[in-house]
Write an enzyme that holds these catalytic residues in place. Structure first.
Site: not given
Length: 276
Positions: A34, A103-104, A224
């Site tokens: 995202s 991720s998203f 991360d």
């Protein structure tokens, strides 16, 4: 000049959807993250060559992102994103597929597998949302992005452990992507402050995640700064049939910073007992 980010077009769940469709074999749907100005191509382009030699790789721009339609007053929420993924599978006549989520996209892959277990085979979760964590400074910066080349450079520096990957040309390219008509409008509507609520909205309950029966590969960069590695460790503890691979000297961009190893992991994992 052709834009490589623009692939094919199909109507999925009543949304004009831009997607890439490469290779043959068992379908693998790849769901992007995202970040500002993101598209499926920008996210996954380096994985396309090797993965498409082994599978049919389908990478859509999710509604609100990239070159997919942005309907006025659209409610950007997990239920609607799941509906969009299932709508794409229906439009392409895909009964069941592996899902790869970044991720998203990881949170979305988990939610899709929970709501439509009969449609999802194996899961790959990379730097994934999907379980609750305290919103990081990195994620605050990514979701709070205001368009400028300087701000885009800062965001890209957060994504990458290896800062040499973040060139002035890349920052300019991604900045220009973020200011295309409609891009920042939809992006700014998705994750407004306070942003902890959006981490929670992308999450599934521990009880639900524990119920997943999918074979699952979880991948994370140890450094991360967007989604903490503890999130993937938690997912690995919750998902019974899971394996966890943590890359050292790697940020949120595992598929870029560790591209060849990332692709090999996916190919080996998805080829195990691969359906005909």
């Amino acid at each position: 000049m052709n834009n490589p980010e623009i692939g094919k077009n199909i109507v999925a769940a009543n949304i004009e959807t831009n997607y890439h469709d490469l290779g043959d074999g068992y379908p693998v749907i790849m769901i992007h993250g995202s970040g500002p100005g993101v598209s499926a191509y920008a996210n996954w382009r380096l994985t396309f060559p090797s993965l498409s030699e082994n599978f049919r790789v389908i990478a859509p721009d999710m509604v609100g992102f990239g070159f997919t339609e942005r309907p006025e007053d659209y409610d950007y929420c997990m239920d609607n994103w799941v509906t969009h993924i299932i709508g794409l599978m229906d439009a392409l006549d895909i009964k069941k597929a592996h899902l790869v989520g970044n991720s998203f996209g990881g949170g979305l892959a988990i939610a899709t597998a929970l709501r439509y277990p009969e449609r999802v085979n194996r899961l790959v979760l990379m730097g994934a949302a999907g379980t609750r964590f305290e919103v990081t400074e990195g994620l605050e910066a990514v979701w709070g992005y205001e368009p400028s080349i300087e701000n885009m450079r800062k965001v890209l520096d957060i994504f990458a452990y290896d800062r040499s990957l973040v060139t002035d040309d890349l920052a300019k390219l991604r900045y220009e992507a973020s200011i295309r008509p409609g891009f920042q409008d939809s992006f700014s509507k998705m994750f407004p402050a306070p942003r902890q609520r959006w981490v929670d909205a992308l999450s599934s309950s521990d009880e639900a995640v524990r119920s997943l029966s999918n074979e699952t590969l979880i991948i994370h960069g140890r450094e991360d700064r967007v989604v903490p590695v503890s999130s993937s460790i938690r997912l690995s503890n919750l998902i019974l049939k899971s394996q966890l691979h943590i890359f050292g000297c790697c940020g949120h961009w595992t598929q870029i910073e560790q591209n060849s190893r990332f692709c090999k992991l996916l190919i080996d994992f998805l080829n195990e007992d691969s359906p005909a």
